[in-house]
Design an enzyme around this catalytic site. Structure first.
Site, PDB file in Angstrom:
ATOM      1  N   LYS A 110       4.078  -9.304 -25.295  1.00  0.00           N
ATOM      2  CA  LYS A 110       3.122  -8.864 -26.318  1.00  0.00           C
ATOM      3  C   LYS A 110       2.627  -7.847 -26.175  1.00  0.00           C
ATOM      4  O   LYS A 110       2.139  -6.970 -27.652  1.00  0.00           O
ATOM      5  CB  LYS A 110       1.865  -9.551 -25.993  1.00  0.00           C
ATOM      6  N   ASP A 143      -4.708 -15.294 -25.590  1.00  0.00           N
ATOM      7  CA  ASP A 143      -4.047 -16.616 -24.137  1.00  0.00           C
ATOM      8  C   ASP A 143      -4.070 -15.376 -23.019  1.00  0.00           C
ATOM      9  O   ASP A 143      -4.627 -16.058 -22.134  1.00  0.00           O
ATOM     10  CB  ASP A 143      -2.849 -17.239 -24.260  1.00  0.00           C
TER      11      ASP A 143
END
Length: 402
Positions: free
Chosen positions: A75, A123
Site C-alpha cells: 500500500k 483497514d
C-alpha cells in the site's frame, strides 16, 4: 470456492481508461516518482525451490513487499503516490505554471499543500500510506478507521501526524463516512476503492501498484505462467492483472484472484456479473482483505483480465504465515502478515483441488506477492508463535551459517 471467469468480457481488451492508467506510460510515471523517494529501493523477489518441488511446480517466486518504503506493505506505493499527484496538480492550478515531482520541496508548492487535507478510510495499510504522503508534502491528513482496526495499526498511522477519526461498523461503513465528512469539509478523498463518479483517484492508487509487477518481470528470467494475487476491494489484483495483460499481450499468463471466504466480494461480483455487496458476518483474520464490496474500477479490469476467482479459509492463511516463517530446507524465511501470504495460500489450495483446471504442473512458473509484513507485530506473534524480530533473527542466523 473456485470459480472460473465466465464473464462475457473475459480476455477482452481493457477499457481504454483502464489501459491508460495501468499501461507502460503510467508505470513510467510511477517509476519517476519513486526515484525521488529517499527510501525507495526495489523489493526482493525470493525463489522457493523446496516448496515448488513439494507442490510439483517448475518454479515458485514470492515478490516481498514487507519492507516497501518503510511502511511494511504494498500500500505504500498507492496512497502516497496519489497524494503527490494531487498536490502537484493543485499547485499547478494555483501557481499557474507546470510543476513536477522535483518541485515538491519548493516553498510555493508546499504552501499550496499546506492548504489541503487528504482523507481516506482504511483497514490500516492504505491509511499509513496516505498519512505518510501527506506528511512528506506538507499537507494534512484525516484517516477514518473502523472498529476492527487494531490499536497498533492506528498508532502506526498516527505517527505521521494524521487526525484519526473512529467509525462504528466495518470498512465499508468507514468508506461512506469518510466520503460524507470530506464532502462537508472540502477535504480530498484519496480512496483505494471507487464508486460511481469517483474513479480517477482510485485509478491513481492502482497505478502506483504497477511498480510491483514491473519490478518482478525485470527480476524474473522468464515471465510467470501463473500469478495468484489476493484481493480486498480488488485494487492490487486489478493493477497486476491489468499491467500483465497489456505488456504480455497474446503471451499472457493465467491470473487467479484469491480472497478470504468470509469477505469474498470479488468472487460475489464474478458470480453476479457486477459489483454487489456481500453480507458482513464473522470477521476474518485476513484483516487487510476484509472488504464487502468490490471497487467498480477494479472489477472492470478483473472481469477482463482475471481467469479464475477463489477463496481460502482462516486456517490456510495462518498456516502460510507459519510456513514462510519456518520454511522448507533451503527456502528463505519471509515475514508475511495475516493478509500477506493469501495468494500463496490460494496456490496451495489450487494445487490440491484445482490443478487440472489451472494447468499447474512441473513446467509452471508461479508468482505470488507477499503484500504485507508484520504490520501488527503483536497479532503476528500470536498467530505464528514467534515475534517478527525472532523470525528475522533466525533468517540472519541461517544466512551467517552458509
Amino acid at each position: 470456492m473456485f470459480l472460473p471467469n465466465h464473464n462475457v468480457l473475459h480476455r477482452q481488451p481493457l477499457d481504454p481508461a483502464d489501459a491508460e492508467t495501468l499501461g507502460v506510460a503510467g508505470a513510467d510515471t510511477v517509476e519517476r516518482f519513486l526515484a525521488h523517494r529517499d527510501n525507495h529501493c526495489i523489493t526482493p523477489l525470493h525463489a522457493l525451490p523446496a516448496l515448488a518441488t513439494e507442490l510439483g511446480l517448475g518454479a515458485l517466486h514470492v515478490k516481498d513487499e514487507g519492507f516497501r518504503l518503510g511502511l511494511g506493505s504494498f500500500k505504500a506505493l498507492g496512497g502516497a503516490y496519489a497524494v503527490f499527484r494531487l498536490v502537484l496538480e493543485e499547485a499547478g492550478r494555483s501557481l499557474g505554471r507546470p510543476v513536477d515531482v522535483a518541485d515538491l520541496d519548493q516553498p510555493d508548492v508546499r504552501a499550496v499543500a499546506a492548504t489541503m487535507t487528504v482523507a481516506c478510510a482504511t483497514d490500516g495499510n492504505h491509511g499509513r500510506s496516505v498519512a505518510q504522503g501527506a506528511q512528506l508534502v506538507g499537507a494534512r491528513a484525516a484517516i477514518f478507521v473502523h472498529a476492527g482496526v487494531s490499536e497498533e495499526r492506528i498508532a502506526a498511522i498516527a505517527r505521521y501526524g494524521a487526525e484519526m477519526i473512529r467509525v462504528d461498523g466495518n470498512y465499508d461503513d468507514s468508506v461512506r463516512q469518510a466520503a460524507q465528512v470530506s464532502a462537508q469539509k472540502g477535504w480530498t478523498v484519496v480512496s483505494d476503492t471507487s464508486w460511481p463518479g469517483y474513479e480517477r483517484i482510485p485509478g491513481l492508487v492502482m497505478q502506483g501498484y504497477t511498480a510491483i509487477v514491473r519490478e518482478a518481470l525485470r527480476q524474473l528470467r522468464e515471465p510467470p505462467t501463473h500469478v495468484f494475487v489476493q484481493a480486498g476491494v480488488g485494487g492490487i489484483a486489478a493493477a497486476v492483472a491489468g499491467y500483465l495483460a497489456i505488456v504480455l499481450g497474446d503471451a499472457r499468463l493465467t491470473f487467479i484472484v484469491v480472497e478470504p471466504a468470509r469477505a469474498a466480494c470479488v468472487v460475489a461480483a464474478a458470480q453476479a456479473g457486477r459489483v454487489v455487496k456481500v453480507a458482513h458476518g464473522e470477521a476474518t483474520v485476513m484483516a487487510m482483505l476484509e472488504c464487502y464490496e468490490a471497487s467498480p474500477v477494479a472489477w472492470r479490469v478483473l472481469a477482463r483480465a482475471a481467469d479464475a476467482f477463489m477463496t481460502v479459509d482462516e486456517d490456510e492463511a495462518i498456516a502460510v504465515m507459519r510456513r514462510l516463517a519456518q520454511p522448507s530446507a533451503g527456502d528463505p524465511v519471509i515475514v508475511a502478515g495475516e493478509s500477506g501470504g493469501v495468494g500463496l495460500a490460494g496456490l496451495i489450495r489450487a494445487v490440491a483441488d484445482h490443478q487440472a483446471d489451472l494447468g499447474l504442473d512441473g513446467k509452471s512458473r508461479v508468482l505470488v506477492i507477499n503484500t504485507e509484513g508484520a504490520t501488527d507485530p503483536h497479532r503476528y506473534a500470536e498467530l505464528v508463535g514467534m515475534s517478527p524480530a525472532d523470525v528475522l533473527a533466525g533468517k540472519m542466523l541461517a544466512a551467517a551459517t552458509l
